[in-house]
Design a protein around this motif. Structure first.
Motif, mmCIF file in Angstrom:
data_model
loop_
_atom_site.group_PDB
_atom_site.id
_atom_site.type_symbol
_atom_site.label_atom_id
_atom_site.label_comp_id
_atom_site.label_asym_id
_atom_site.label_seq_id
_atom_site.Cartn_x
_atom_site.Cartn_y
_atom_site.Cartn_z
ATOM 1 N N GLY A 281 6.986 -6.365 -23.176
ATOM 2 C CA GLY A 281 8.316 -5.984 -22.707
ATOM 3 C C GLY A 281 8.417 -4.492 -22.490
ATOM 4 N N TYR A 282 9.612 -3.945 -22.572
ATOM 5 C CA TYR A 282 9.832 -2.524 -22.294
ATOM 6 C C TYR A 282 9.326 -1.631 -23.417
ATOM 7 C CZ TYR A 282 12.886 -3.943 -18.437
ATOM 8 O OH TYR A 282 13.373 -4.479 -17.271
ATOM 9 N N ASN A 283 8.849 -0.462 -23.023
ATOM 10 C CA ASN A 283 8.396 0.556 -23.972
ATOM 11 C C ASN A 283 9.591 1.452 -24.301
ATOM 12 O OD1 ASN A 283 7.105 2.497 -25.470
ATOM 13 N ND2 ASN A 283 5.783 3.235 -23.807
ATOM 14 N N PHE A 284 10.407 1.005 -25.271
ATOM 15 C CA PHE A 284 11.638 1.715 -25.602
ATOM 16 C C PHE A 284 11.370 3.099 -26.184
ATOM 17 C CE2 PHE A 284 12.835 -2.843 -26.081
ATOM 18 C CZ PHE A 284 13.696 -2.909 -25.008
ATOM 19 N N SER A 285 10.377 3.201 -27.069
ATOM 20 C CA SER A 285 10.070 4.497 -27.680
ATOM 21 C C SER A 285 9.576 5.486 -26.631
ATOM 22 C CB SER A 285 9.024 4.336 -28.786
ATOM 23 O OG SER A 285 7.840 3.753 -28.288
ATOM 24 N N GLY A 286 8.802 4.981 -25.656
ATOM 25 C CA GLY A 286 8.323 5.842 -24.576
ATOM 26 C C GLY A 286 9.463 6.391 -23.747
#
Length: 345
Positions: A281-286
């Motif tokens: 899924g999405y790389n939220f921390s990035g």
């Protein structure tokens, strides 16, 4: 002495009041009211998970009680965006229904996305009927229950019209899907508004032969684009520039680029982007780190990053630090949201 004009105004006002009461009695409370009885719209929005897109939408995500269209090329991340909204809804203890008309939903991906956010997606109502008519009728029943907060239809192109299902492949079916979608929008839009259900249609694109410029157009006719409160175009993965290469030289994901093509609640044509990691899924921390650097919350000098007087060599090192220290991550996330004008609730 009362003038004739004043008498007529009083008489008309009385007749109009009688008409209002008759309308309320026949059609129910709230059908007719004065504009002055209504305050400015207070939109309850469900976050997309991508802070930049939440800000671009102007209300902090997809508004409940409204219809949205998410469209774009194949494998660009359309379903991932819709699923990300579903995960954020589950985080708020909302009920979610997913109409998988394509019969291609990957349970493993959904569970992985839920694990990243910290929710259990097993409570999602999964609908996989055969024809588009059946899928939309089930969606209508679920929405009328008043218990479904978010409903996703994936996708418009896979909604097989009943006439096509009962016919032969060689038969001519021009306009069947467009007529189906026109009826669906007519019925489902007011139901979504009354039940405060967020309705998301995922749509594919086709090439419009003979059209100048960008000849790509969504399927299902024009009805959906007119009824939609917002239309989000998703792109990414087609160009080598958007692909994410891991340490072994393999493609591990791509950057999903969003363009708000239509928005009834804020200014359109705003853009956003986030890294999509395949199978996760999405790389939220990035995204938080990138926005932190853009807003000057994180100092970057070459390969070195500095946050709260601590220095980290390389983005991976900083990402690992945020994973280990959730309080520090939450602090940066709060600061980024404040800059973007988003609520920290």
């Amino acid at each position: 002495m009362v003038k004739k004009k004043e008498v007529k105004e009083i008489k008309d006002q009385g007749t109009l009041e009688i008409a209002r009461k008759a309308i309320t009695k026949k059609y129910g409370e709230g059908v007719i009211s004065y504009l002055g009885d209504h305050e400015d719209l207070k939109i309850d929005a469900v976050s997309t998970g991508c802070l930049a897109l939440d800000a671009a939408l102007g209300v902090g995500g997809f508004a409940r009680g409204r219809l949205y269209e998410v469209y774009g090329p194949n494998s660009s991340g359309k379903s991932t965006l819709a699923l990300s909204v579903c995960m954020q809804a589950l985080k708020r203890d909302m009920n979610v229904a997913y109409v998988d008309a394509e019969h291609s939903l990957d349970p493993k991906l959904v569970r992985n996305m839920g694990t990243v956010i910290g929710v259990n997606p097993d409570s999602i109502d999964l609908v996989q009927a055969f024809t588009g008519d059946e899928n939309l009728e089930i969606a209508e029943i679920l929405m009328k229950s008043g218990e479904v907060d978010v409903l996703v239809v994936d996708s418009v192109s896979a909604l097989l019209p009943k006439g096509m299902a009962e016919g032969e492949i060689s038969d001519n079916y021009i306009g069947l899907l467009a007529r189906l979608m026109s009826k669906a929008c007519l019925k489902l839009t007011p139901i979504a508004n009354r039940t405060n259900t967020l309705l998301i249609f995922i749509n594919q694109i086709r090439h419009n032969i003979g059209k100048w410029g960008d000849d790509r157009t969504p399927t299902g006719g024009e009805a959906l684009s007119f009824y939609a409160t917002g239309r989000i175009k998703v792109e990414g993965g087609e160009s080598k520039k958007s692909r994410i290469i891991d340490s072994e030289g393999l493609v591990s994901g791509h950057t999903s680029e969003f363009q708000v093509v239509k928005n009834k609640l804020a200014a359109p044509w705003r853009t956003a982007g986030i890294e999509l990691i395949y199978g996760v899924g999405y790389n939220f921390s990035g995204e938080i780190i990138n926005l932190g650097v853009d807003f000057g919350l994180i100092e970057q000098a070459g390969a070195w990053f500095k946050y709260n007087e601590d220095k980290y060599q390389g983005k991976d090192s900083l990402t690992a630090a945020f994973i280990d220290n959730q309080d520090m991550y939450a602090e940066l996330q709060s600061k980024v949201k404040s800059v973007l004008g988003l609520s920290n609730e």
